[in-house]
Design an enzyme around this catalytic site. Structure first.
Site, PDB file in Angstrom:
ATOM      1  N   ASP A  82      23.465 -10.959 -58.629  1.00 37.80           N
ATOM      2  CA  ASP A  82      23.610 -10.078 -59.455  1.00 37.80           C
ATOM      3  C   ASP A  82      24.445  -8.877 -58.802  1.00 37.80           C
ATOM      4  O   ASP A  82      24.526  -8.760 -57.638  1.00 37.80           O
ATOM      5  CB  ASP A  82      22.496  -9.227 -60.223  1.00 37.80           C
ATOM      6  CG  ASP A  82      21.588  -8.767 -58.968  1.00 37.80           C
ATOM      7  OD1 ASP A  82      21.540  -9.507 -57.781  1.00 37.80           O
ATOM      8  OD2 ASP A  82      20.643  -7.711 -59.179  1.00 37.80           O
ATOM      9  N   GLU A 140      18.398  -9.163 -58.169  1.00 39.26           N
ATOM     10  CA  GLU A 140      17.869  -8.638 -57.034  1.00 39.26           C
ATOM     11  C   GLU A 140      17.921  -6.906 -57.196  1.00 39.26           C
ATOM     12  O   GLU A 140      16.883  -6.314 -56.435  1.00 39.26           O
ATOM     13  CB  GLU A 140      18.483  -8.931 -56.001  1.00 39.26           C
ATOM     14  CG  GLU A 140      17.997  -8.585 -54.508  1.00 39.26           C
ATOM     15  CD  GLU A 140      17.842  -7.065 -53.963  1.00 39.26           C
ATOM     16  OE1 GLU A 140      16.934  -6.657 -53.530  1.00 39.26           O
ATOM     17  OE2 GLU A 140      18.884  -6.745 -53.991  1.00 39.26           O
ATOM     18  N   GLU A 141      18.821  -6.303 -57.883  1.00 40.88           N
ATOM     19  CA  GLU A 141      19.077  -5.047 -57.788  1.00 40.88           C
ATOM     20  C   GLU A 141      18.147  -4.190 -58.678  1.00 40.88           C
ATOM     21  O   GLU A 141      18.246  -2.957 -58.753  1.00 40.88           O
ATOM     22  CB  GLU A 141      20.511  -4.563 -57.985  1.00 40.88           C
ATOM     23  CG  GLU A 141      21.454  -5.196 -57.042  1.00 40.88           C
ATOM     24  CD  GLU A 141      21.524  -4.360 -55.625  1.00 40.88           C
ATOM     25  OE1 GLU A 141      20.841  -3.503 -55.491  1.00 40.88           O
ATOM     26  OE2 GLU A 141      22.222  -4.813 -54.791  1.00 40.88           O
ATOM     27  N   ARG A 181      15.519  -9.842 -37.008  1.00 39.75           N
ATOM     28  CA  ARG A 181      14.617  -8.765 -36.567  1.00 39.75           C
ATOM     29  C   ARG A 181      13.244  -9.514 -36.791  1.00 39.75           C
ATOM     30  O   ARG A 181      13.036 -10.064 -38.034  1.00 39.75           O
ATOM     31  CB  ARG A 181      14.657  -7.592 -37.379  1.00 39.75           C
ATOM     32  CG  ARG A 181      13.559  -6.528 -36.791  1.00 39.75           C
ATOM     33  CD  ARG A 181      13.445  -5.324 -37.659  1.00 39.75           C
ATOM     34  NE  ARG A 181      12.453  -4.286 -37.256  1.00 39.75           N
ATOM     35  CZ  ARG A 181      12.272  -3.699 -36.082  1.00 39.75           C
ATOM     36  NH1 ARG A 181      13.360  -3.516 -35.342  1.00 39.75           N
ATOM     37  NH2 ARG A 181      11.370  -2.999 -35.594  1.00 39.75           N
ATOM     38  N   HIS A 367      27.195  -0.674 -51.678  1.00 44.08           N
ATOM     39  CA  HIS A 367      26.626   0.160 -52.867  1.00 44.08           C
ATOM     40  C   HIS A 367      27.700   1.159 -52.910  1.00 44.08           C
ATOM     41  O   HIS A 367      27.389   2.261 -53.324  1.00 44.08           O
ATOM     42  CB  HIS A 367      25.162   0.665 -52.635  1.00 44.08           C
ATOM     43  CG  HIS A 367      24.246  -0.332 -53.177  1.00 44.08           C
ATOM     44  ND1 HIS A 367      23.136   0.100 -53.715  1.00 44.08           N
ATOM     45  CD2 HIS A 367      24.128  -1.646 -52.940  1.00 44.08           C
ATOM     46  CE1 HIS A 367      22.361  -1.113 -53.903  1.00 44.08           C
ATOM     47  NE2 HIS A 367      22.887  -2.141 -53.229  1.00 44.08           N
TER      48      HIS A 367
HETATM   49 ZN   LIG Z   1      22.142  -3.792 -53.085  1.00 45.01          ZN
HETATM   50 ZN   LIG Z   2      21.754  -6.704 -51.763  1.00 44.46          ZN
END
Ligand SMILES: [Zn+2]
Ligand SMILES: [Zn+2]
Length: 396
Positions: A82, A140-141, A181, A367
């Protein structure tokens, strides 16, 4: 050997992967509306001689690439598809053609990269035992997170993967490098919606009103002590209110004030306790001042923990692929990711693909309307993921 074969294929198909990324970048679609994106993915998958399972959680796709002895073990690889509600400001030839929508988080890169991985794995499927499950997910967002819906529709069943790997672009890391990580990596994220209800009136007669602006101001200041006095100093936590709407005027006290914010934590117990305290304190302050505060909490994604052993193995695979000097540590962040849902089901690891290139002026963060990547990262991502999957199947 297999590593060199994969590297060669990844470089050979780099142009094709860049072309796929540019197509996706030019045609971004918002969360849960990835219809054309899903069709593009499914068509490519079929072109590679594979069979996609389409329509999972709406626009999601799963693909099983079977090696020799396919039921021996399964490793899952995930991409999100997305885009974001941002108007792109880049002037590149592959600029978004969809006004107000932009791939500003690199999900076009993740999708194109996983398609490249699919092509490579399909070509070398006689070289490994077990299967690789590819997951192309929507949303996902945006809550509730495409990952949770895909899991709900059984994407981690039949077969159940022993591990899942996610890749995300990182504009802070130079292209050519990747970051890992172990352990706790990203935060849970919950949305807070507060409405302070008072009694409006003339700005010159506050005694005849219950001023929700002053109540809201007290609430915002007071809630910060949930972070400074209730959260353990050893426990990273964030509370941010980025939106306050008090629509009165210089001489008008409004009847209500709306606020919206985010609460982030790295511990499920503290997360629930913190949310309880926020609600109680906001309600109590408003009441003590003669007003009312309605608190709505929308639960978002849980924390994301990278399985330490899996992450160590993937890091080693990346060092073999890119050289030790090109594999870096990444810091804990209070950003959030719906990949976290997978990490609460099976051993998972989420790593970062470097996409920065200062010489080319590619430095904007995700973003933002000027986000872009150094596309040389797309000669690495597909092969690296293929190598990680194959190594997990071969050696672990
Ligand atoms: Zn994002
Ligand atoms: Zn992302």
């Amino acid at each position: 050997m297999l590593l060199n074969t994969i590297k060669e294929l990844s470089v050979n198909y780099a142009q094709e992967n860049v072309a796929a990324r540019r197509h996706l970048h030019a045609h971004p679609e918002l969360s849960y509306q990835e219809y054309n994106t899903a069709k593009f993915v499914a068509d490519k998958i079929k072109e590679f001689g594979l069979i996609p399972t389409e329509g999972i959680a709406g626009t999601g796709i799963a693909v099983l690439i079977e090696g020799k002895n396919p039921t021996k073990k399964t490793v899952a690889l995930r991409a999100d598809m997305d885009a974001l509600p941002i108007q792109e400001l880049n002037t590149v030839s592959y600029k978004s053609q969809n006004p107000g929508v932009m791939h500003a988080c690199g999900h076009d890169v993740h999708t194109a990269s996983l398609l490249g991985t699919a092509k490579i794995l399909q070509m070398i499927k006689n070289e490994f035992e077990g299967s690789v499950k590819l997951i192309f997910q929507p949303g996902e967002e945006k809550n509730p997170g495409g990952a949770s819906l895909m899991i709900g529709e059984g994407v981690l069943e039949n077969p159940l993967p022993q591990a899942i790997i996610g890749q995300h672009v990182m504009p802070l890391i130079p292209a050519g490098k990747v970051g890992f990580r172990e352990g706790m990596y990203m935060a849970s994220s919950d949305e807070l919606y507060l409405t302070v209800i008072g009694k409006g009136g003339h700005g010159a007669t506050p005694e005849l009103t219950i001023d929700p602006v002053v109540i809201a101001a007290h609430i915002i200041i007071a809630l910060q002590q949930v972070i400074s006095r209730n959260a353990s100093p050893k426990q990273p936590t964030v509370l941010t209110f980025g939106k306050i709407l008090a629509d009165g005027a210089t001489n008008i006290i409004p009847g209500e004030v709306k606020m919206a914010g985010t609460f982030r934590a790295l511990n499920e117990q503290w997360r629930e306790e913190g949310l309880r305290k926020i609600k109680k304190m906001a309600e109590g302050i408003a009441e003590s001042m003669g007003g009312k505060c309605e608190v709505t909490i929308v639960h978002g994604y849980p924390y994301l923990e990278n399985n330490p052993l899996l992450t160590q193995r993937l890091r080693q695979a990346a060092e073999e692929y890119l050289g030790k000097e090109n594999v870096v540590d990444i810091e804990l962040t209070l950003g959030s990711e719906d990949f976290a849902y997978y990490s609460h089901q099976i051993p998972a690891s989420f790593y970062r693909l470097g996409t920065r290139n200062e010489a080319k002026g590619i430095t904007a963060y995700v973003h933002t309307p000027t986000f872009d990547i150094d596309e040389t990262a797309l000669s690495i991502g597909p092969g690296l993921m293929a190598w990680m999957a194959v190594k997990e199947l071969l050696e672990h």
